[in-house]
Write a protein that holds these residues in place. Sequence first.
Motif: not given
Length: 291
Positions: A12-31
């Motif tokens: 989503g538009t806030r950083p999301m933890e993936t369960g893998v240490p240190g790895l995050s993902m983000i997607k979309g129209d971020i303010p």
Amino acid sequence: MDEIIDLMKRAGTRPMETGVPGLSMIKGDIPAHQLAALYKPMIGFTVQGTKILSIGERRTALAGPSYHVLPVHVPATGSVHQGRDGRPYMALGLELNQNVLQSLLRDLPEDLIPTASEHFAACEIDIELMEAWLRLLRLSRTPRDIPALAPAYEREILYRVLMGPQGWYLRQLGLRESNFSKISQTVTWLRDNYTKPIDIGEMASKSGMAINTFHRHFKQATGLSPIQFQKQLRLLEARNLIAFEGYTVASAAYQVGYQSPSQFNREYSRFFGTSPARDTEKRRRIESARD
């Protein structure tokens, strides 16, 4: 690439933890207000779309697919944009683990690692590096494999970045006695003590450098002078105090180390592009709509 996008579909538009240490993902129209932040040391992978990141006076377009390296904490502002085909912005981030980096450097021949580097920029991502990201991201679907395999895939990503055009930054960060590593320690001190007055001569002396050398290395690492770095940390913290902790503009200014509310207002408007009052109103409205 299609599999990476599929694995990121729940982002989503806030950083999301993936369960893998240190790895995050983000997607979309971020303010934009969310992108004004103190960024952690990391390797970023812009999967699709573009992020415009502004550090000091330099604006850098990070268009996907590409990767970039932020070797130290750095205050920045930014904006994100869809891809040409209308696909949403998507990105992965891997926090830099200095212990892993130092271990990797000990296992590599000294003459194998590049000794010069380009300025901060988007770097072309080749198939080998993309596959390493994919292997790491796949682990989010098989949590039992994370302890055994994540360290190997993280190490591979670090290795391939070390061999690339931004590898010098990682090499210098991993060498404990390098000037760059000493600047990283200064950045950590500034992050934790941003309300205090700073003495450039004292910081340079503690780093074992002449003042001019210290200034040059600090700006090379962060894109900012020490004074600019401290100022932007103060403004970012004050912004949160005003928006979410109920501080008045004047009380937030004093809290983060300003002596003059009028100076604070001028510098806030210059950095964020709007006054504290208007910025706070807009930010609360956006957050309310998202919640």
